[in-house]
Design an enzyme around this catalytic site. Structure first.
Site, PDB file in Angstrom:
ATOM      1  N   CYS A  73       0.835  -1.203   0.000  1.00 60.85           N
ATOM      2  CA  CYS A  73       0.000   0.000   0.000  1.00 60.85           C
ATOM      3  C   CYS A  73       0.872   1.256   0.000  1.00 60.85           C
ATOM      4  O   CYS A  73       1.799   1.383   0.808  1.00 60.85           O
ATOM      5  CB  CYS A  73      -0.911   0.011   1.223  1.00 60.85           C
ATOM      6  SG  CYS A  73      -2.038   1.427   1.254  1.00 60.85           S
ATOM      7  N   CYS A  77      -0.822   5.774   6.414  1.00 58.25           N
ATOM      8  CA  CYS A  77      -1.652   5.731   7.629  1.00 58.25           C
ATOM      9  C   CYS A  77      -0.814   5.190   8.789  1.00 58.25           C
ATOM     10  O   CYS A  77      -0.302   4.068   8.737  1.00 58.25           O
ATOM     11  CB  CYS A  77      -2.871   4.860   7.403  1.00 58.25           C
ATOM     12  SG  CYS A  77      -3.874   5.356   5.982  1.00 58.25           S
ATOM     13  N   CYS A  80      -1.411   1.612  10.546  1.00 58.36           N
ATOM     14  CA  CYS A  80      -1.614   0.421   9.719  1.00 58.36           C
ATOM     15  C   CYS A  80      -0.315  -0.325   9.435  1.00 58.36           C
ATOM     16  O   CYS A  80       0.661   0.255   8.945  1.00 58.36           O
ATOM     17  CB  CYS A  80      -2.291   0.810   8.405  1.00 58.36           C
ATOM     18  SG  CYS A  80      -2.686  -0.622   7.366  1.00 58.36           S
ATOM     19  N   CYS A 117     -16.820  -9.852   4.792  1.00 56.31           N
ATOM     20  CA  CYS A 117     -16.138  -8.609   4.458  1.00 56.31           C
ATOM     21  C   CYS A 117     -14.905  -8.908   3.615  1.00 56.31           C
ATOM     22  O   CYS A 117     -14.001  -9.624   4.066  1.00 56.31           O
ATOM     23  CB  CYS A 117     -15.713  -7.885   5.727  1.00 56.31           C
ATOM     24  SG  CYS A 117     -17.069  -7.516   6.855  1.00 56.31           S
ATOM     25  N   CYS A 149     -19.827  -7.055   2.291  1.00 61.92           N
ATOM     26  CA  CYS A 149     -19.307  -5.708   2.550  1.00 61.92           C
ATOM     27  C   CYS A 149     -17.911  -5.661   1.956  1.00 61.92           C
ATOM     28  O   CYS A 149     -17.055  -6.485   2.302  1.00 61.92           O
ATOM     29  CB  CYS A 149     -19.266  -5.434   4.048  1.00 61.92           C
ATOM     30  SG  CYS A 149     -18.695  -3.762   4.470  1.00 61.92           S
ATOM     31  N   CYS A 209     -20.948   1.392   5.550  1.00 60.01           N
ATOM     32  CA  CYS A 209     -20.344   0.889   6.778  1.00 60.01           C
ATOM     33  C   CYS A 209     -19.128   1.771   7.026  1.00 60.01           C
ATOM     34  O   CYS A 209     -18.193   1.783   6.221  1.00 60.01           O
ATOM     35  CB  CYS A 209     -19.937  -0.570   6.603  1.00 60.01           C
ATOM     36  SG  CYS A 209     -18.968  -1.238   7.971  1.00 60.01           S
ATOM     37  N   ARG A 279     -20.529  -2.282  15.830  1.00 62.29           N
ATOM     38  CA  ARG A 279     -19.698  -3.480  15.855  1.00 62.29           C
ATOM     39  C   ARG A 279     -18.399  -3.219  16.610  1.00 62.29           C
ATOM     40  O   ARG A 279     -17.689  -2.254  16.311  1.00 62.29           O
ATOM     41  CB  ARG A 279     -19.399  -3.939  14.424  1.00 62.29           C
ATOM     42  CG  ARG A 279     -18.602  -5.232  14.335  1.00 62.29           C
ATOM     43  CD  ARG A 279     -18.718  -5.878  12.964  1.00 62.29           C
ATOM     44  NE  ARG A 279     -18.196  -5.055  11.891  1.00 62.29           N
ATOM     45  CZ  ARG A 279     -18.935  -4.258  11.110  1.00 62.29           C
ATOM     46  NH1 ARG A 279     -20.249  -4.163  11.311  1.00 62.29           N
ATOM     47  NH2 ARG A 279     -18.388  -3.558  10.148  1.00 62.29           N
TER      48      ARG A 279
END
Length: 338
Positions: A73, A77, A80, A117, A149, A209, A279
């Site tokens: 990636c 962030c 992460c 997901c 999702c 979501c 959740r």
């Protein structure tokens, strides 16, 4: 019981009745909640459970997460392990093939999960990746009937529409933190980029979501900004992540949370979003620890099994926790009897 404790108990139950009567929980009340004392916590949980029980009864919905593309990636962030600035020793692989995604769907179904997901790392998907996900989603729907999702990063309008047409029910794209604090955790894309992706997903006909990560150094005001922004966006499901600081990431040394504050934050989400699925997501095990079960007096959903690059509690332990509470796993829709 002292007079102060009695007053507190009446206060939180009165707040719950206010919410159940259709009156909005205010930002001022939210700040009071986040700053409330440990001696108020059981009263707060009991009051919050009145709201949770009204809309969701004693039911729990399970989600199963598949890390369909790991690492690789370009985003920075800070929380992460898959980001370009992370040195965490994780698996790195391109998007999973149909067999792997179908095996994940079968595991989701056998784990009593309502929703599967599919998560892919990266700034956003290529058109080829979108087409691949679309083809597999159609087969998952036919074989298992699961809700889907997808969390694929920043989406273009045409990509969102193709996903919706293929049967993706929801797009996950977390706000993570407030607009004010966002640049402190990520500089390669903006808070507004995330809002834009949620808007294109909603225009394509998919549910939203979206949730947050707490414990990254944000203030109470940042938490409140994010919680009320989610209300304005009309999200249908809110994952609440508690920072699991991972060695090799910029936030590896942060340990700001304790179980009691985690419970307060879950109560805040329920009182602001009384009828929305809440959740308990990443970091549940390491932050709530022995108080995990108490979180379900506010939330009505959890991930079963593992997360993206970290292990979760075993499915068997999750089932035992739910049973010990006197709750039940449900695979059906959101409208529950009290």
């Amino acid at each position: 019981m002292s007079s102060i404790e009695t007053t507190t108990q009446i206060q939180w139950h009165e707040v719950a009745q206010q919410v159940l009567s259709g009156n909005a929980f205010t930002r001022e009340q939210g700040l009071e909640l986040l700053q409330s004392s440990d001696s108020e916590l059981l009263d707060l949980l009991a009051a919050t459970f009145l709201v949770r029980r009204t809309y969701f009864g004693r039911t729990v919905q399970l989600y199963y997460l598949k890390n369909a593309k790991s690492g690789l990636c370009p985003e920075d962030c800070g929380y992460c392990s898959q980001s370009i600035v992370s040195d965490a020793p994780i698996e790195k692989y391109t998007i999973a093939n149909e067999r792997v995604l179908m095996e994940g769907a079968a595991k989701a179904a056998s784990s009593q999960a309502r929703t599967y997901c599919i998560v892919a790392s990266g700034r956003g998907p290529t058109d080829r990746e979108v087409d691949h996900v679309c083809r597999v989603v159609a087969k998952i729907k036919a074989d298992h009937g699961l809700h889907i999702c997808a969390c694929l990063g920043l989406l273009k309008p045409d990509q969102a529409q193709r996903l919706a047409d293929a049967g993706v029910d929801r797009i996950n794209h977390n706000l993570n933190t407030s607009r004010r604090y966002y640049e402190e955790i990520c500089t390669t894309h903006t808070y507004q980029d995330r809002i834009d992706t949620l808007e294109v997903a909603q225009k394509a006909g998919m549910e939203l979501c979206s949730g947050l990560i707490v414990g990254m150094g944000e203030t109470h005001d940042d938490i409140l900004d994010t919680v009320f922004e989610l209300q304005a966006l009309n999200v249908k499901s809110i994952p609440v992540n508690f920072l699991h600081s991972i060695d090799g990431t910029p936030l590896e040394k942060r340990e700001d949370l304790d179980p009691r504050q985690c419970l307060r934050i879950l109560c805040l989400l329920r009182l602001v979003h009384p009828a929305t699925e809440i959740r308990i997501a990443g970091g549940r095990e390491v932050n709530l620890r022995s108080m995990q079960a108490m979180g379900l007096y506010a939330a009505n959903s959890i991930f079963v099994s593992d997360y993206l690059t970290t292990k979760g509690q075993s499915a068997e332990d999750d089932f035992s926790m739910i049973e010990d509470l006197g709750f039940e796993v449900i695979i059906g829709g959101h409208e529950m009897a009290s």
